[in-house]
Design a protein around this motif. Structure first.
Motif, mmCIF file in Angstrom:
data_model
loop_
_atom_site.group_PDB
_atom_site.id
_atom_site.type_symbol
_atom_site.label_atom_id
_atom_site.label_comp_id
_atom_site.label_asym_id
_atom_site.label_seq_id
_atom_site.Cartn_x
_atom_site.Cartn_y
_atom_site.Cartn_z
ATOM 1 N N LEU A 395 0.820 -1.217 0.000
ATOM 2 C CA LEU A 395 0.000 0.000 0.000
ATOM 3 C C LEU A 395 0.850 1.261 0.000
ATOM 4 O O LEU A 395 0.477 2.283 -0.582
ATOM 5 N N PHE A 396 2.012 1.189 0.667
ATOM 6 C CA PHE A 396 2.881 2.363 0.807
ATOM 7 C C PHE A 396 4.324 1.990 0.451
ATOM 8 O O PHE A 396 5.138 1.704 1.328
ATOM 9 N N PRO A 397 4.632 1.971 -0.850
ATOM 10 C CA PRO A 397 5.956 1.530 -1.300
ATOM 11 C C PRO A 397 7.101 2.413 -0.816
ATOM 12 O O PRO A 397 8.252 1.977 -0.815
ATOM 13 N N LEU A 398 6.791 3.645 -0.423
ATOM 14 C CA LEU A 398 7.844 4.557 0.048
ATOM 15 C C LEU A 398 8.002 4.501 1.564
ATOM 16 O O LEU A 398 8.433 5.467 2.183
ATOM 17 N N MET A 399 7.663 3.381 2.150
ATOM 18 C CA MET A 399 7.807 3.203 3.596
ATOM 19 C C MET A 399 9.285 3.059 3.954
ATOM 20 O O MET A 399 10.043 2.375 3.271
ATOM 21 N N GLU A 400 9.690 3.728 5.020
ATOM 22 C CA GLU A 400 11.089 3.729 5.455
ATOM 23 C C GLU A 400 11.174 3.426 6.947
ATOM 24 O O GLU A 400 10.192 3.532 7.672
ATOM 25 N N ASP A 401 12.370 3.081 7.390
ATOM 26 C CA ASP A 401 12.651 2.997 8.820
ATOM 27 C C ASP A 401 14.111 3.401 9.038
ATOM 28 O O ASP A 401 14.781 3.848 8.105
ATOM 29 N N LYS A 402 14.581 3.252 10.255
ATOM 30 C CA LYS A 402 15.954 3.689 10.552
ATOM 31 C C LYS A 402 16.977 2.982 9.663
ATOM 32 O O LYS A 402 17.895 3.608 9.132
ATOM 33 N N LYS A 403 16.800 1.683 9.507
ATOM 34 C CA LYS A 403 17.798 0.900 8.775
ATOM 35 C C LYS A 403 17.855 1.267 7.295
ATOM 36 O O LYS A 403 18.905 1.156 6.664
ATOM 37 N N SER A 404 16.719 1.679 6.737
ATOM 38 C CA SER A 404 16.698 2.010 5.309
ATOM 39 C C SER A 404 17.195 3.427 5.028
ATOM 40 O O SER A 404 17.535 3.754 3.896
ATOM 41 N N LEU A 405 17.236 4.256 6.067
ATOM 42 C CA LEU A 405 17.574 5.670 5.860
ATOM 43 C C LEU A 405 18.977 6.057 6.309
ATOM 44 O O LEU A 405 19.519 7.054 5.852
ATOM 45 N N VAL A 406 19.554 5.301 7.232
ATOM 46 C CA VAL A 406 20.878 5.666 7.732
ATOM 47 C C VAL A 406 21.817 4.475 7.651
ATOM 48 O O VAL A 406 21.384 3.321 7.604
ATOM 49 N N SER A 407 23.098 4.766 7.652
ATOM 50 C CA SER A 407 24.105 3.728 7.495
ATOM 51 C C SER A 407 24.352 2.978 8.801
ATOM 52 O O SER A 407 23.956 3.426 9.880
ATOM 53 N N THR A 408 25.035 1.855 8.674
ATOM 54 C CA THR A 408 25.408 1.066 9.856
ATOM 55 C C THR A 408 26.282 1.888 10.789
ATOM 56 O O THR A 408 26.141 1.811 12.022
ATOM 57 N N GLU A 409 27.164 2.691 10.213
ATOM 58 C CA GLU A 409 28.060 3.535 11.024
ATOM 59 C C GLU A 409 27.257 4.573 11.803
ATOM 60 O O GLU A 409 27.542 4.840 12.974
ATOM 61 N N GLU A 410 26.237 5.149 11.168
ATOM 62 C CA GLU A 410 25.423 6.155 11.846
ATOM 63 C C GLU A 410 24.600 5.539 12.978
ATOM 64 O O GLU A 410 24.295 6.220 13.966
ATOM 65 N N LEU A 411 24.236 4.278 12.820
ATOM 66 C CA LEU A 411 23.423 3.606 13.843
ATOM 67 C C LEU A 411 24.253 3.023 14.980
ATOM 68 O O LEU A 411 23.701 2.559 15.978
ATOM 69 N N ALA A 412 25.572 3.056 14.838
ATOM 70 C CA ALA A 412 26.456 2.349 15.778
ATOM 71 C C ALA A 412 26.223 2.757 17.229
ATOM 72 O O ALA A 412 26.218 1.910 18.128
ATOM 73 N N LYS A 413 26.024 4.051 17.483
ATOM 74 C CA LYS A 413 25.904 4.527 18.861
ATOM 75 C C LYS A 413 24.606 4.093 19.538
ATOM 76 O O LYS A 413 24.517 4.108 20.766
ATOM 77 N N VAL A 414 23.597 3.745 18.756
ATOM 78 C CA VAL A 414 22.303 3.379 19.350
ATOM 79 C C VAL A 414 21.964 1.907 19.139
ATOM 80 O O VAL A 414 20.956 1.421 19.668
ATOM 81 N N LYS A 415 22.769 1.187 18.401
ATOM 82 C CA LYS A 415 22.480 -0.208 18.085
ATOM 83 C C LYS A 415 22.383 -1.050 19.365
ATOM 84 O O LYS A 415 23.237 -0.970 20.243
ATOM 85 N N GLY A 416 21.328 -1.848 19.450
ATOM 86 C CA GLY A 416 21.144 -2.724 20.598
ATOM 87 C C GLY A 416 20.658 -2.027 21.851
ATOM 88 O O GLY A 416 20.525 -2.657 22.900
ATOM 89 N N LYS A 417 20.389 -0.737 21.773
ATOM 90 C CA LYS A 417 19.922 0.042 22.930
ATOM 91 C C LYS A 417 18.475 0.470 22.687
ATOM 92 O O LYS A 417 18.214 1.445 21.978
ATOM 93 N N ALA A 418 17.541 -0.266 23.253
ATOM 94 C CA ALA A 418 16.133 -0.022 22.978
ATOM 95 C C ALA A 418 15.701 1.399 23.336
ATOM 96 O O ALA A 418 14.937 2.024 22.598
ATOM 97 N N SER A 419 16.198 1.925 24.459
ATOM 98 C CA SER A 419 15.794 3.269 24.879
ATOM 99 C C SER A 419 16.332 4.338 23.933
ATOM 100 O O SER A 419 15.653 5.333 23.649
ATOM 101 N N LEU A 420 17.549 4.133 23.434
ATOM 102 C CA LEU A 420 18.119 5.098 22.496
ATOM 103 C C LEU A 420 17.412 5.026 21.146
ATOM 104 O O LEU A 420 17.143 6.056 20.516
#
Length: 516
Positions: A395-420
């Motif tokens: 229904l919404f082909p342009l659906m995004e989330d954190k993983k689709s919009l930012v790199s692994t390096e950008e997510l490094a500081k919050v990876k595995g931290k549910a609150s972050l």
């Protein structure tokens, strides 16, 4: 003859091996047949791709035509409603000449439960004329997140905004260095208050906690979640809670930077190029495209395995899914789940079933969101994985989330931290043009309140009405859309005044807002 006997023996051996394999498989691979941790669905349930539960509605939604008028209304910001933020007192606040001692609190739960606890802790410190020690966050038993206050919130900003309201310290002074989480976990301590009732009054704290402060100079309150009433408190205390919630608690810079990166990428034009054009029916005019260019919607999709199991609803996965969720319910709650006493029809009629990704997609389509809508998915882990999201993605082909919009390096500081990760989603949600949540919960309530405080458009699904609609298997798309539009005219961010016993963290008016 020998060949025939050999073939029969070979078949017998194969059959015997297959039986032994089936018997031993659960021993060697138990995860295939049991739920994993609370944060993860079982592997077995992931294999069962749920079929769409509302096929005729889905067909109608995929062929939907959106009028210019509906698009204009949908994407228009909320009109001014006559209310404005109001957290300052008529008279400038001032600190007491002398603090009566130190207040410590130990907070559990996720991000938004911790936020409420912080606001209440500041209010209790104010009521007692005490100094607040920065709250300690317990390790989350579900997500195993050990993030501290300083990992999530800008501590210096927090102290600075409240400097004239409450005295705040990062740690107790050396005379009280013994007062730690470990100290209270190893025995009965005179300085620990563990009898605070749910929704305790200001008088209760004065009668029960103040004597401990006077005797020992410090008091640790645990448990503390939901331990301060919403009723019969002085207006300055109520406003202080909202000042903490909406002004003092801001996220640390790296969370804001990651959130800003996501927002910037979502706001990039959503007009497709020629190579992609074949996937998008030309259902809009130039006017429609301009209406939504650079805009995005945040969908908080709370559909994890805990919620699916606890709801006791049917989500279209057949007998295997029902049995898997029933077993999961038994393991976690030993069958003590109120909803399991009711049928699926009764639960849906009462609005007690969370919307599935398919159902929230149909709701969004009926409200007027077209297939070029930038949809940001704010969620932790969806029960059923990608298979469960397939209809929503269609229904919404342009659906995004954190993983689709930012790199692994950008997510490094919050990876595995549910609150972050939740903090990033919260920040992005506060900057979206429209926010919608698939079901009530702490994140839903927190954002409904914060966006009402800022007069931002927020759609609240009518769970009871939708429950009835989705049970009607003969309803046409046009009738479904008509009922959805009629039922959500006044559920798009309009100010709702808090009633007695309702939470100030869901309804900020009139306690924290003033008539303009």
């Amino acid at each position: 003859m020998k060949l025939q006997i050999f073939t029969q023996l070979n078949h017998s051996q194969k059959s015997a091996f297959a039986v032994v394999f089936v018997i031993l498989l659960p021993l060697f691979f138990p995860d295939l047949f049991q739920p994993l941790g609370r944060a993860s669905p079982s592997m077995f349930s992931e294999w069962i791709a749920p079929r769409p539960m509302h096929v005729s509605l889905l067909e109608g939604a995929l062929q939907r035509q959106i009028s210019v008028e509906l698009q204009t209304s949908l994407w228009s910001p909320l009109a001014f409603q006559g209310w404005k933020p109001c957290t300052e007192r008529p008279k400038p606040p001032s600190l007491p000449e002398k603090s009566r001692g130190y207040i410590q609190v130990f907070l559990d739960g996720g991000l938004n439960q911790q936020k409420m606890g912080i606001c209440d802790a500041v209010a209790v410190a104010k009521i007692l004329n005490a100094t607040l020690v920065i709250p300690h966050f317990e390790v989350n038993p579900v997500w195993q997140d050990s993030s501290s206050f300083e990992d999530i919130f800008d501590l210096d900003h927090f102290i600075d905004v409240l400097r004239n309201e409450v005295s705040i310290v990062k740690e107790p002074p050396s005379d009280y260095s013994w007062s730690t989480r470990e100290y209270y976990a190893t025995g009965i301590r005179a300085t620990r208050i563990k009898t605070a009732p749910i929704q305790a009054t200001a008088d209760w704290y004065i009668e029960n906690v103040l004597p401990v402060l006077r005797s020992y100079g410090i008091a640790a309150i645990a448990p503390f979640s939901h331990r301060l009433t919403f009723n019969n408190l002085p207006s300055d205390i109520q406003r202080l809670r909202c000042k903490v919630n909406f002004e003092a608690l801001i996220f640390v810079p790296h969370i804001k930077e990651l959130g800003d990166a996501i927002i910037h990428r979502l706001r990039r034009t959503s007009i497709v190029n020629q190579a992609e054009a074949k996937y998008f029916p030309l259902e809009e005019t130039d006017v429609l495209i301009k209406q939504q260019t650079g805009k995005f919607v945040v969908l908080h999709l709370r559909f994890d395995k805990d919620m699916a199991a606890h709801s006791a609803c049917d989500f279209g996965g057949g007998k295997a899914e029902k049995l898997a969720l029933a077993k999961y319910r038994q393991v976690l709650w030993q069958g003590r789940v109120l909803n399991s006493q009711f049928t699926d029809e009764e639960l849906r009629s009462q609005g007690r079933c969370p919307l599935t990704p398919e159902e929230i997609g149909l709701l969004l389509a009926a409200l007027g969101f077209n297939n070029r809508t930038r949809l940001y998915l704010a969620s932790h882990k969806v029960y059923g994985g990608e298979a469960r999201l397939a209809t929503l993605s269609k229904l919404f082909p342009l659906m995004e989330d954190k993983k689709s919009l930012v790199s692994t390096e950008e997510l490094a500081k919050v990876k595995g931290k549910a609150s972050l990760l939740a903090s990033v989603d919260y920040y992005v949600s506060m900057h979206s043009d429209i926010f919608i949540s698939a079901s009530p919960g702490n994140m839903h309530n927190a954002l409904v309140a914060h966006r009402a405080y800022m007069n931002l458009k927020t759609i609240r699904p009518s769970m009871g009405s939708l429950g009835h609609l989705f049970q009607n298997k003969s309803v046409s798309w046009s009738e479904f859309q008509r009922v959805v539009l009629d039922g959500h005219k006044n559920r798009q961010g309009q100010i709702r005044l808090r009633k007695e016993k309702q939470s100030i963290y869901t309804y900020p008016a009139p306690d924290c807002m003033c008539r303009a």
